[in-house]
Write an enzyme that holds these catalytic residues in place. Structure first.
Site, PDB file in Angstrom:
ATOM      1  CG  ASP A  11      -3.936  -0.323  26.696  1.00  0.00           C
ATOM      2  OD1 ASP A  11      -4.044   0.275  27.148  1.00  0.00           O
ATOM      3  OD2 ASP A  11      -3.231   0.272  25.609  1.00  0.00           O
ATOM      4  CG  ASP A 130      -5.669   9.886  23.173  1.00  0.00           C
ATOM      5  OD1 ASP A 130      -4.591   9.583  24.155  1.00  0.00           O
ATOM      6  OD2 ASP A 130      -6.093   8.642  22.692  1.00  0.00           O
TER       7      ASP A 130
END
Lengths: 251, 196
Positions: A11, A130
């Site tokens: 990330d 997601d």
């Protein structure tokens, strides 16, 4: 024999890697290029960079980072986060990304998947999903998992494939950050229904979890972040563990 | 003159090939100019994307007539390899015909996804490009169409069935996998090509 892939996920914010629990409480886990180099050397099969910087300046930093990574590692890498147009994808591929990943923008505008597949080929278009189990239904979420949508996860996965995605990156918000293992049932349901590879993400806490996701979960690749960043599971150990248990692995 | 000339045409992202050459310190130029290609020392012909679109781009530039007659070491990768073959089922298009082999789609088989995406091994080597590479080493593939085994197969991979991982004939070399992102093995192949 085609091997199962181990994919560390980085990330990125302002050129550095961060990873939190359930996508909040960000912690700095180091320099992104350096981490990428180490992972490639240790035998990672692929890398994913998810950019969580929203500013224009941050995007420029991202392109510079992508270019540095491309000049450093000799394995494929995917870049996602904030991509919503052909121009965004073109800039990232030119900077050296091998694939790109879209998420919220695909939900907002499913036609984007078809457009990108047409323009650049399915092989470099990853669609990230997601998902969270809400009221008895696997529900697609956007915006880093914060916003629920009306989409049911398994049917969205099918639509994404039909529109030309080359791979699915499935993150279970229910298991992400828990270290209790991947969402095996859902991953298996999607993977056995899909003609394209499924990368499972969310919940990896030990080596057995990867074994489970490749067998019971029928995943083609397993992705994780913090357990790699904080060296809880060294990649060479993980790959050896899986190989010894007859999982097809590149050593 | 740069050591490598990369053919520029409309077949997706050639950047990863350029960056791979940067990593091993090899000089290159990217061009679609026929005279530069004909006078090049060594040529890399990359490709991702769809075969018939890529062939159209070659025909538009007149490169379809030039490439089969080239005499210098020539390396096609991925779709670049497929275009060197006789015909591709992808878009039902006649290709360059350097290799007298058809490109066909993987047959459906339970438990196998198409495209093949990821690392698979190569074996049965018959090419100097594979010097220093071990039988069974892994390379990165991403494809739905393949070249069947033939007399020109110089490395074999198994996915659904055994097929050509690499082809070779005279000065023409070709790999179905993405040597530019195939780790140390891919870099070794590029280094061997530069040394030819």
């Amino acid at each position: 024999m085609l091997t199962k892939r181990i994919i560390p996920c980085l990330d990125i914010k302002n050129g550095r890697t961060v990873k939190g629990t359930n996508f909040v409480n960000l912690r700095d886990a180091g320099d992104a290029v350096e981490l990428a180099r180490i992972y490639a050397k240790e035998g990672a099969d692929e890398l994913v960079f998810l950019d969580i910087t929203a500013t224009v300046e941050g995007r420029k930093t991202l392109l510079e980072l992508v270019n540095k990574v491309a000049h450093t590692i000799n394995i494929p890498f995917t870049v996602g986060g904030g991509i919503s147009s052909v121009a965004d994808v073109s800039a990232l591929l030119n900077a050296g990304a091998d694939k790109i990943s879209i998420n919220s923008s695909a939900v907002r505008n499913p036609e984007l998947i078809s457009e990108l597949a047409q323009e650049f080929g399915s092989q470099c278009i990853v669609v990230a999903i997601d998902t969270r189990y809400v009221d008895g239904k696997h529900t697609v979420h956007t915006h880093g998992g914060r916003k629920p949508t009306d989409l049911e996860t398994i049917s969205w996965a099918k639509e994404v494939e039909d529109r030309g995605a080359g791979e699915l990156l499935l993150t279970s918000m229910d298991t992400d950050g828990t270290k209790d293992g991947f969402a095996l049932e859902l991953t298996a349901a999607i993977s056995s229904n899909a003609g394209i590879p499924v990368i499972a993400s969310g919940g990896a806490g030990n080596m057995e979890h990867f074994y489970d996701v490749f067998t019971t979960g029928k995943a083609d690749a397993g992705l994780a972040a913090s357990i790699f960043h904080f060296k809880e599971i060294p990649i060479p150990d993980l790959k050896l563990y899986l190989k010894e248990r007859d999982i097809s692995i590149r050593l | 003159m740069p050591e490598i000339t990369i053919i520029k045409y409309n077949a997706g992202n050639v950047m990863s090939v350029m960056y791979a050459l940067d990593r091993i310190g090899v000089s290159y130029q990217l061009t679609d100019k026929i005279e530069d290609i004909q006078s090049a020392e060594k040529i890399i012909f990359p490709g991702v994307g769809e075969a018939s679109t890529a062939m159209k781009s070659l025909r538009d530039n007149g490169l379809d007539k030039v490439i089969p007659d080239l005499k210098q070491p020539f390396l096609g990768t991925c779709v670049g390899m497929q275009l060197l073959c006789k015909h591709s089922e992808e878009g039902d298009v006649n290709c360059l015909g350097v290799f007298d082999i058809p490109i066909v789609k993987f047959p459906k088989k339970e438990g196998f996804k198409i495209p093949q995406t990821g690392w698979n091994s190569i074996s049965d080597f018959k090419s100097e490009l594979l010097n220093g590479v071990r039988d069974g080493d892994y390379v990165y593939y991403n494809h739905s169409f393949y070249a069947p085994i033939s007399a020109e197969t110089v490395a074999t991979t198994d996915y659904i069935l055994p097929y050509s991982g690499m082809l070779q004939k005279d000065n023409f070399y070709a790999c179905q996998f993405h040597s530019e992102i195939s780790g140390d093995v891919g870099e070794q192949i590029f280094k061997n090509f530069v040394k030819l």
